[in-house]
Design a protein around this motif. Structure first.
Motif, PDB file in Angstrom:
ATOM      1  N   MET A  29      -3.983  -1.197   1.406  1.00 30.24           N
ATOM      2  CA  MET A  29      -3.475  -2.537   1.853  1.00 30.24           C
ATOM      3  C   MET A  29      -3.872  -2.888   3.013  1.00 30.24           C
ATOM      4  O   MET A  29      -4.241  -2.294   3.943  1.00 30.24           O
ATOM      5  CB  MET A  29      -2.084  -2.643   1.846  1.00 30.24           C
ATOM      6  CG  MET A  29      -1.269  -3.905   2.168  1.00 30.24           C
ATOM      7  SD  MET A  29       0.322  -3.667   2.317  1.00 30.24           S
ATOM      8  CE  MET A  29       0.800  -3.823   0.606  1.00 30.24           C
ATOM      9  N   GLY A  30      -4.367  -4.301   3.421  1.00 35.08           N
ATOM     10  CA  GLY A  30      -4.809  -4.833   4.715  1.00 35.08           C
ATOM     11  C   GLY A  30      -3.743  -4.941   5.786  1.00 35.08           C
ATOM     12  O   GLY A  30      -2.432  -5.302   5.207  1.00 35.08           O
ATOM     13  N   VAL A  31      -4.189  -4.746   6.724  1.00 31.22           N
ATOM     14  CA  VAL A  31      -3.303  -4.955   8.164  1.00 31.22           C
ATOM     15  C   VAL A  31      -3.808  -5.763   8.902  1.00 31.22           C
ATOM     16  O   VAL A  31      -5.013  -5.976   8.814  1.00 31.22           O
ATOM     17  CB  VAL A  31      -2.701  -3.501   8.689  1.00 31.22           C
ATOM     18  CG1 VAL A  31      -2.129  -2.823   7.767  1.00 31.22           C
ATOM     19  CG2 VAL A  31      -3.985  -2.922   9.063  1.00 31.22           C
ATOM     20  N   PRO A  41      -8.531  -6.817  11.835  1.00 33.34           N
ATOM     21  CA  PRO A  41      -8.232  -6.297  10.424  1.00 33.34           C
ATOM     22  C   PRO A  41      -8.377  -4.841  10.573  1.00 33.34           C
ATOM     23  O   PRO A  41      -9.196  -4.170  11.315  1.00 33.34           O
ATOM     24  CB  PRO A  41      -9.236  -7.088   9.603  1.00 33.34           C
ATOM     25  CG  PRO A  41     -10.696  -6.973  10.328  1.00 33.34           C
ATOM     26  CD  PRO A  41     -10.014  -7.315  11.644  1.00 33.34           C
ATOM     27  N   GLY A  42      -7.732  -4.219   9.508  1.00 31.88           N
ATOM     28  CA  GLY A  42      -7.718  -2.853   9.288  1.00 31.88           C
ATOM     29  C   GLY A  42      -6.988  -2.550   7.925  1.00 31.88           C
ATOM     30  O   GLY A  42      -6.743  -3.677   7.280  1.00 31.88           O
ATOM     31  N   THR A  43      -7.058  -1.324   7.460  1.00 29.65           N
ATOM     32  CA  THR A  43      -6.578  -1.147   6.504  1.00 29.65           C
ATOM     33  C   THR A  43      -5.700   0.332   6.196  1.00 29.65           C
ATOM     34  O   THR A  43      -6.200   1.110   6.970  1.00 29.65           O
ATOM     35  CB  THR A  43      -7.974  -0.556   5.201  1.00 29.65           C
ATOM     36  OG1 THR A  43      -8.879  -1.675   5.151  1.00 29.65           O
ATOM     37  CG2 THR A  43      -7.496  -0.195   4.091  1.00 29.65           C
ATOM     38  N   ILE A  44      -4.628   0.308   5.374  1.00 28.84           N
ATOM     39  CA  ILE A  44      -4.043   1.431   5.248  1.00 28.84           C
ATOM     40  C   ILE A  44      -4.620   2.713   4.391  1.00 28.84           C
ATOM     41  O   ILE A  44      -5.099   2.368   3.327  1.00 28.84           O
ATOM     42  CB  ILE A  44      -2.570   1.222   4.820  1.00 28.84           C
ATOM     43  CG1 ILE A  44      -1.702   0.062   5.350  1.00 28.84           C
ATOM     44  CG2 ILE A  44      -1.948   2.468   4.372  1.00 28.84           C
ATOM     45  CD1 ILE A  44      -0.469  -0.555   4.465  1.00 28.84           C
ATOM     46  N   VAL A  45      -4.465   3.839   5.163  1.00 31.66           N
ATOM     47  CA  VAL A  45      -5.359   5.024   4.355  1.00 31.66           C
ATOM     48  C   VAL A  45      -4.317   6.005   4.033  1.00 31.66           C
ATOM     49  O   VAL A  45      -4.730   6.900   3.229  1.00 31.66           O
ATOM     50  CB  VAL A  45      -6.337   5.651   5.326  1.00 31.66           C
ATOM     51  CG1 VAL A  45      -7.644   4.359   5.581  1.00 31.66           C
ATOM     52  CG2 VAL A  45      -6.006   6.007   6.729  1.00 31.66           C
TER      53      VAL A  45
END
Length: 131
Positions: A29-31, A41-45
């Motif tokens: 999911m994007g953050v 922007p970032g991504t949940i890992v």
């Protein structure tokens, strides 16, 4: 995020408090990281628990402007791509907001740290043209 001491942006302050009704975090999911006046922007890992609290590990994304509006404009658009080499940051949902935390290797306890605010569920980027 506290307006004036943790962020200089009213929008970022409001985004950091918009947690009611937010989606449940999922890997991939994007953050959006909420900085002083910028957003990135970032991504949940990873999604996990710290005690009774929900926690996520997030990683910054690559992003590039796609508009041709010039550097001093509010109208900005971006293209995003994941960056598997970016550093990972852990956020804990406590007190109705996401706060960055770090594990103390000596005590094994999670301590709150100063860091960007967080909004989950969408990727966004913005560079304040005034700075």
């Amino acid at each position: 995020m506290k307006l004036g001491s943790e962020t200089g942006s009213v929008m970022n302050h409001l985004y950091s408090r918009m947690t009611r009704g937010q989606p449940n975090p999922e890997v991939g999911m994007g953050v959006t990281f909420l900085h002083w006046t910028d957003r990135s922007p970032g991504t949940i890992v990873r999604v996990f628990q710290i005690g009774k609290d929900l926690a996520i590990e997030v990683q910054g994304d690559n992003y590039e402007r796609t508009d041709s509006n010039g550097p001093f404009t509010e109208c900005q658009s971006y293209a995003f791509s994941t960056n598997p080499k970016a550093c990972k940051i852990v956020y804990r949902f406590n007190g109705g907001k996401w706060r960055s935390v770090r594990l103390n290797p000596d005590t094994g306890r999670w301590n709150y740290s100063d860091g960007a605010g967080l909004r989950i569920g969408e990727r966004d980027a913005y560079r304040d043209p005034c700075f």
